[in-house]
Design an enzyme around this catalytic site. Structure first.
Site, PDB file in Angstrom:
ATOM      1  N   ARG A  71      48.985  46.840  42.945  1.00 18.56           N
ATOM      2  CA  ARG A  71      49.737  45.600  42.794  1.00 18.56           C
ATOM      3  C   ARG A  71      49.780  44.767  44.153  1.00 18.56           C
ATOM      4  O   ARG A  71      50.662  43.669  43.852  1.00 18.56           O
ATOM      5  CB  ARG A  71      51.047  45.668  41.988  1.00 18.56           C
ATOM      6  CG  ARG A  71      50.621  46.144  40.613  1.00 18.56           C
ATOM      7  CD  ARG A  71      52.225  46.615  39.881  1.00 18.56           C
ATOM      8  NE  ARG A  71      52.868  47.627  40.752  1.00 18.56           N
ATOM      9  CZ  ARG A  71      52.556  48.717  40.588  1.00 18.56           C
ATOM     10  NH1 ARG A  71      51.680  49.306  39.675  1.00 18.56           N
ATOM     11  NH2 ARG A  71      53.170  49.665  41.063  1.00 18.56           N
ATOM     12  N   LEU A 104      34.700  47.497  42.290  1.00 17.77           N
ATOM     13  CA  LEU A 104      33.737  46.949  43.598  1.00 17.77           C
ATOM     14  C   LEU A 104      33.728  45.427  43.503  1.00 17.77           C
ATOM     15  O   LEU A 104      33.728  44.778  42.404  1.00 17.77           O
ATOM     16  CB  LEU A 104      32.537  47.670  43.588  1.00 17.77           C
ATOM     17  CG  LEU A 104      32.894  49.105  43.834  1.00 17.77           C
ATOM     18  CD1 LEU A 104      31.584  49.905  43.508  1.00 17.77           C
ATOM     19  CD2 LEU A 104      33.229  49.487  45.413  1.00 17.77           C
ATOM     20  N   ASN A 118      27.282  53.382  34.642  1.00 10.63           N
ATOM     21  CA  ASN A 118      28.939  53.750  34.568  1.00 10.63           C
ATOM     22  C   ASN A 118      29.029  54.409  33.166  1.00 10.63           C
ATOM     23  O   ASN A 118      28.281  54.089  32.282  1.00 10.63           O
ATOM     24  CB  ASN A 118      29.933  52.279  34.639  1.00 10.63           C
ATOM     25  CG  ASN A 118      31.472  52.492  34.640  1.00 10.63           C
ATOM     26  OD1 ASN A 118      31.869  53.759  35.176  1.00 10.63           O
ATOM     27  ND2 ASN A 118      31.999  51.971  33.898  1.00 10.63           N
ATOM     28  N   HIS A 120      32.189  54.673  30.304  1.00  6.27           N
ATOM     29  CA  HIS A 120      33.128  54.274  29.930  1.00  6.27           C
ATOM     30  C   HIS A 120      33.766  54.833  28.702  1.00  6.27           C
ATOM     31  O   HIS A 120      33.183  55.105  27.731  1.00  6.27           O
ATOM     32  CB  HIS A 120      33.283  52.801  29.766  1.00  6.27           C
ATOM     33  CG  HIS A 120      34.406  52.392  29.554  1.00  6.27           C
ATOM     34  ND1 HIS A 120      35.594  51.798  30.354  1.00  6.27           N
ATOM     35  CD2 HIS A 120      34.979  51.602  28.254  1.00  6.27           C
ATOM     36  CE1 HIS A 120      36.581  51.377  29.663  1.00  6.27           C
ATOM     37  NE2 HIS A 120      36.407  51.301  28.427  1.00  6.27           N
TER      38      HIS A 120
HETATM   39  C1  GRF Z   1      35.918  59.615  32.114  1.00  6.84           C
HETATM   40  O1  GRF Z   1      36.462  59.551  30.965  1.00  6.84           O
HETATM   41  C2  GRF Z   1      35.344  58.105  32.601  1.00  6.84           C
HETATM   42  O2  GRF Z   1      34.703  57.453  31.681  1.00  6.84           O
HETATM   43  C3  GRF Z   1      36.526  57.513  33.113  1.00  6.84           C
HETATM   44  O3  GRF Z   1      37.191  58.299  33.891  1.00  6.84           O
HETATM   45  C4  GRF Z   1      36.828  59.764  33.382  1.00  6.84           C
HETATM   46  C5  GRF Z   1      36.382  60.768  34.381  1.00  6.84           C
HETATM   47  O4  GRF Z   1      36.494  61.882  34.175  1.00  6.84           O
HETATM   48  N1  GRF Z   1      36.264  56.264  33.728  1.00  6.84           N
HETATM   49  P1  GRF Z   1      36.143  63.097  35.080  1.00  6.84           P
HETATM   50  O5  GRF Z   1      36.654  62.730  36.690  1.00  6.84           O
HETATM   51  O6  GRF Z   1      34.841  62.998  35.249  1.00  6.84           O
HETATM   52  O7  GRF Z   1      36.470  64.465  34.592  1.00  6.84           O
END
Ligand code: GRF
Length: 204
Positions: A71, A104, A118, A120
């Protein structure tokens, strides 16, 4: 940046995985025999140990070196530049963020245009942001899931490459639901990376 993937040169593509935590997606990517040439983290974490165990070059660029404190404002641009230099020095063609917990700066997405992926833990465009799993629980949805997408400066946006659905069960906690989603991610992400590598560097 190595141009192997973008020019179709015969050198094998080089993948970097960016992680901050447990690294179970990294482990799945390695198990899928994808060409991981670098594991880069923003802190000391289990993903580093996984890289070392597999003899994969690993780099920690600790964001605290750039003044990171929760923060408060910090040198995000300097951090991003350091990450970019590492990727360029290692001639990386494709970057896969797998639980990388630092946002980033936009410059990296211009330099590695369409070369950063990525995963998600939600069915985008629903539940963007770092708290996707609690958002799904609060919204009382019956189904959520995971999304593999091309990363852009806009958080959790960009072309979707793959998705998988996961049920939300009665009594789910954030941890239980996230683990179910991660099981799907570990299946979907390596396959999506492989498909994308073929898309950007088709074999001759
Ligand atoms: C995953 O659920 C990813 O989508 C999120 O963080 C988690 C990473 O898990 N952004 P890991 O470190 O690969 O076990």
């Amino acid at each position: 940046m190595s141009t192997g993937a973008s020019t179709g040169s015969s050198s094998p593509p080089r993948l970097a995985v960016l992680a901050s935590g447990t690294g179970s997606n990294l482990e799945a990517i390695i198990a899928a025999d994808l060409p991981v040439a670098l594991v880069l983290t923003d802190r000391s974490c289990h993903a580093m140990d996984i890289a070392r165990r597999h003899n994969i070059p690993a780099a920690v660029i600790d964001r605290r070196r750039f003044g990171f404190r929760p923060r408060t404002s910090w040198d995000r641009a300097g951090f991003t530049k350091a990450v970019m230099s590492e990727l360029q020095d290692r001639r990386i063609d494709l970057v896969a963020m797998a639980g990388f917990m630092t946002v980033l700066e936009g410059t990296i997405f211009a330099t590695f245009q369409e070369r950063i992926l990525n995963t998600h833990p939600s069915l985008l465009p629903r539940f963007r942001g770092h708290d996707a799993v609690p958002q799904a629980l609060s919204a009382r949805v019956n189904v959520t899931g995971c999304t593999v997408h091309i990363a852009t400066p806009a958080l959790d946006s960009g072309r979707i490459l793959a998705q998988a659905t996961v049920p939300v069960l009665a009594g789910d906690t954030e941890a239980s639901l996230h683990e179910r989603i991660k099981t799907a991610e570990r299946r979907v992400y390596p396959a999506a990376i492989r498909d994308y590598l073929t898309e950007i560097a088709p074999s001759p």
